[in-house]
Design a protein around this motif. Sequence first.
Motif, PDB file in Angstrom:
ATOM      1  N   ASP A 301      40.602  35.247  37.287  1.00 37.19           N
ATOM      2  CA  ASP A 301      39.970  36.479  36.800  1.00 37.19           C
ATOM      3  C   ASP A 301      40.916  37.659  37.061  1.00 37.19           C
ATOM      4  O   ASP A 301      40.686  38.482  37.947  1.00 37.19           O
ATOM      5  CB  ASP A 301      38.632  36.687  37.497  1.00 37.19           C
ATOM      6  CG  ASP A 301      37.883  37.914  36.985  1.00 37.19           C
ATOM      7  OD1 ASP A 301      38.280  38.468  35.945  1.00 37.19           O
ATOM      8  OD2 ASP A 301      36.910  38.327  37.646  1.00 37.19           O
ATOM      9  N   TYR A 302      41.969  37.746  36.268  1.00 37.97           N
ATOM     10  CA  TYR A 302      43.030  38.728  36.509  1.00 37.97           C
ATOM     11  C   TYR A 302      42.478  40.162  36.529  1.00 37.97           C
ATOM     12  O   TYR A 302      42.725  40.923  37.476  1.00 37.97           O
ATOM     13  CB  TYR A 302      44.104  38.597  35.433  1.00 37.97           C
ATOM     14  CG  TYR A 302      44.779  37.245  35.378  1.00 37.97           C
ATOM     15  CD1 TYR A 302      45.859  36.944  36.201  1.00 37.97           C
ATOM     16  CD2 TYR A 302      44.320  36.252  34.514  1.00 37.97           C
ATOM     17  CE1 TYR A 302      46.462  35.695  36.156  1.00 37.97           C
ATOM     18  CE2 TYR A 302      44.917  34.998  34.465  1.00 37.97           C
ATOM     19  CZ  TYR A 302      45.993  34.721  35.293  1.00 37.97           C
ATOM     20  OH  TYR A 302      46.589  33.486  35.248  1.00 37.97           O
ATOM     21  N   ARG A 303      41.770  40.542  35.499  1.00 36.81           N
ATOM     22  CA  ARG A 303      41.290  41.925  35.400  1.00 36.81           C
ATOM     23  C   ARG A 303      40.234  42.218  36.457  1.00 36.81           C
ATOM     24  O   ARG A 303      40.218  43.310  37.049  1.00 36.81           O
ATOM     25  CB  ARG A 303      40.727  42.170  33.998  1.00 36.81           C
ATOM     26  CG  ARG A 303      41.758  42.031  32.900  1.00 36.81           C
ATOM     27  CD  ARG A 303      41.150  42.185  31.511  1.00 36.81           C
ATOM     28  NE  ARG A 303      40.717  43.549  31.253  1.00 36.81           N
ATOM     29  CZ  ARG A 303      40.196  43.956  30.097  1.00 36.81           C
ATOM     30  NH1 ARG A 303      40.028  43.086  29.112  1.00 36.81           N
ATOM     31  NH2 ARG A 303      39.822  45.205  29.928  1.00 36.81           N
ATOM     32  N   LYS A 307      40.463  45.073  39.469  1.00 40.35           N
ATOM     33  CA  LYS A 307      39.422  46.101  39.571  1.00 40.35           C
ATOM     34  C   LYS A 307      38.783  46.101  40.955  1.00 40.35           C
ATOM     35  O   LYS A 307      38.547  47.164  41.547  1.00 40.35           O
ATOM     36  CB  LYS A 307      38.369  45.863  38.497  1.00 40.35           C
ATOM     37  CG  LYS A 307      37.290  46.932  38.451  1.00 40.35           C
ATOM     38  CD  LYS A 307      36.317  46.681  37.302  1.00 40.35           C
ATOM     39  CE  LYS A 307      35.242  47.769  37.256  1.00 40.35           C
ATOM     40  NZ  LYS A 307      34.297  47.536  36.123  1.00 40.35           N
ATOM     41  N   PRO A 315      48.099  45.247  37.594  1.00 45.00           N
ATOM     42  CA  PRO A 315      48.281  43.995  36.844  1.00 45.00           C
ATOM     43  C   PRO A 315      49.753  43.609  36.753  1.00 45.00           C
ATOM     44  O   PRO A 315      50.632  44.471  36.637  1.00 45.00           O
ATOM     45  CB  PRO A 315      47.725  44.331  35.454  1.00 45.00           C
ATOM     46  CG  PRO A 315      46.831  45.512  35.665  1.00 45.00           C
ATOM     47  CD  PRO A 315      47.439  46.282  36.794  1.00 45.00           C
ATOM     48  N   VAL A 332      50.617  40.683  30.212  1.00 44.25           N
ATOM     49  CA  VAL A 332      49.542  40.696  31.196  1.00 44.25           C
ATOM     50  C   VAL A 332      48.551  39.587  30.847  1.00 44.25           C
ATOM     51  O   VAL A 332      47.991  39.569  29.748  1.00 44.25           O
ATOM     52  CB  VAL A 332      48.825  42.057  31.222  1.00 44.25           C
ATOM     53  CG1 VAL A 332      47.651  42.030  32.199  1.00 44.25           C
ATOM     54  CG2 VAL A 332      49.808  43.165  31.597  1.00 44.25           C
ATOM     55  N   ARG A 334      45.131  37.118  30.721  1.00 44.05           N
ATOM     56  CA  ARG A 334      43.692  37.349  30.664  1.00 44.05           C
ATOM     57  C   ARG A 334      42.960  36.046  30.993  1.00 44.05           C
ATOM     58  O   ARG A 334      43.435  34.958  30.683  1.00 44.05           O
ATOM     59  CB  ARG A 334      43.276  37.817  29.260  1.00 44.05           C
ATOM     60  CG  ARG A 334      43.970  39.096  28.799  1.00 44.05           C
ATOM     61  CD  ARG A 334      43.491  40.290  29.583  1.00 44.05           C
ATOM     62  NE  ARG A 334      44.250  41.493  29.261  1.00 44.05           N
ATOM     63  CZ  ARG A 334      43.923  42.330  28.264  1.00 44.05           C
ATOM     64  NH1 ARG A 334      42.875  42.059  27.501  1.00 44.05           N
ATOM     65  NH2 ARG A 334      44.644  43.402  28.053  1.00 44.05           N
ATOM     66  N   TRP A 486      48.815  39.824  40.349  1.00 49.32           N
ATOM     67  CA  TRP A 486      48.994  41.257  40.553  1.00 49.32           C
ATOM     68  C   TRP A 486      50.358  41.584  41.147  1.00 49.32           C
ATOM     69  O   TRP A 486      51.066  40.721  41.670  1.00 49.32           O
ATOM     70  CB  TRP A 486      47.900  41.823  41.451  1.00 49.32           C
ATOM     71  CG  TRP A 486      47.923  41.394  42.893  1.00 49.32           C
ATOM     72  CD1 TRP A 486      48.848  41.718  43.846  1.00 49.32           C
ATOM     73  CD2 TRP A 486      46.949  40.568  43.563  1.00 49.32           C
ATOM     74  NE1 TRP A 486      48.523  41.158  45.061  1.00 49.32           N
ATOM     75  CE2 TRP A 486      47.366  40.452  44.914  1.00 49.32           C
ATOM     76  CE3 TRP A 486      45.776  39.949  43.168  1.00 49.32           C
ATOM     77  CZ2 TRP A 486      46.638  39.717  45.857  1.00 49.32           C
ATOM     78  CZ3 TRP A 486      45.057  39.215  44.105  1.00 49.32           C
ATOM     79  CH2 TRP A 486      45.485  39.114  45.423  1.00 49.32           C
TER      80      TRP A 486
END
Length: 520
Positions: A301-303, A307, A315, A332, A334, A486
Amino acid sequence: MRRRLAAAAALLLSLAACSAPAQVQQAPRGESAFVIVQNLDVVTDWDPATSYSNEIIAFQNVYETLTFWNPVTGKAAPRLATSWRSSADGRSWTFTLRPGVTFHTGRPLDASAVKASIERTMKLGGGAAYIWDAVSGIRAEDPVTVTFSLKYAVPLDLVASAGYAAYVYDTRAAGDLRGWLRGGRDAGSGPYTVASWSKGKEDELTLRAYDGYWGGWAGPHYRTVKYRVVPDPDRAWRMLLRGEAGFVERLNPRLYARATRTPGVRTSQRPSFQTAMLLFNTASGPMADVRVRRAVQKAVDYRGIVKMLRGAVSPASGIVPEGLIGHVPDRVPRQDLAGAERLLRRAGYGPGGRPLRLSVTYAEGDTDQRLLVNRLAIALKPLNVTLEIQAMPWTAQWDRGKKRGQDVFVMYWWPDYADGYSWFGNVFRSQNPTVFNLTYLKDPATDTLIDTLPQLTVSDRTAAERAFAEATDRVLDRHAAAALPWVVNYQRAYLGGVQGYDDNPAYPDVVFVYGLRPSG
């Protein structure tokens, strides 16, 4: 681990935010001792020729290099060398040394000592010794002049600023130098020398001022430096509040937010060249199936993680962070859980298929890594995948990794000097025995491509960028050897009485204590 910079890095540094304290809570005790708290063991290898891990945080205060990477100019600056010049073809470099420098052993640091230390480092061939691969010979022209002859052109002024394997040290400190150093001794010339070392203890390492340091000790300085290993960030924070620590290298987002509002505490946030990596076991176990590796890549869950870490990270795009040659923009990743499920089904796993268990190791005390692996476990559970997660002291985790003892290895990486090659040459190029290629990737075509990167960086920057992009595609797409969630943003907290602190992304987590000034 190595590093490099472009104009973008200087711009990023200019955006750094630093909060001023409302009041100084407490000056460091006695104004002469500086206590650094961090979550990992400090020393893995005492030999400056082969050292290649966390000891950089201490060694940069004990040993020195010919040059020093300046984050403002993005160029090499004087350190042990006061000036240097290269031939027109870039294959000969001459350095003029600072006169009157002595090692902690009392012997002079001259051109012969530079030659002896670099030649020993090259001969041992450990750690980051590859940074000297272009060197064909070293000559001591006179006591303060040393010349390097190269087989091919490289930016030797940058190489000489490396955080590893570029140290100048007294090779005559002992007959069995490696054995002598192993006992917790040093042969450096820096402002501090080793006072005591207690392996595995919380109060692991103490340094004391070297009275003969060429920079002198006029004015206020910290005469003692102590490194304390405290994996629990909440306890580290309490130590800072009580004045038992002067500097905490990293807090979790919750504590960092508190630090920015706490009177008597200063905070600093800056972008870094440090990346978090999930390294996949390409050689054995279920991850040897590239479909499983691709599925795990897609499950991250990159984003969401970026967050949740609230400014502590940014990122990642590709493998090399922005500001270094080798960075690939617009890559980047997803999360794609549907794609992960399809891949797992093809491999015979997934919902309704065989259950899959994957072992994961990460650094004990690193709350960001813990969040990463826990979120990954949550994402994979509905896909019939269970993560067996183990937090380990870094040295133990690394030892297991060298024996292929896990399916996923979580760690940070940073460059040895200001250049992007380090990620490829050290993490993704074939190795035997394993050092940091903890994916165990072994692909001759990828190796050949990686080997072209150093010289292309000097001879043809455009071709180098294309080669870096191709290498990135091979590692992340063709082999699916890793996932990079990240790039770290450094978040520090330190007592308000500490003056002069500044981060240098080329030397991650290093506090250059000599440059600090204590004040009440």
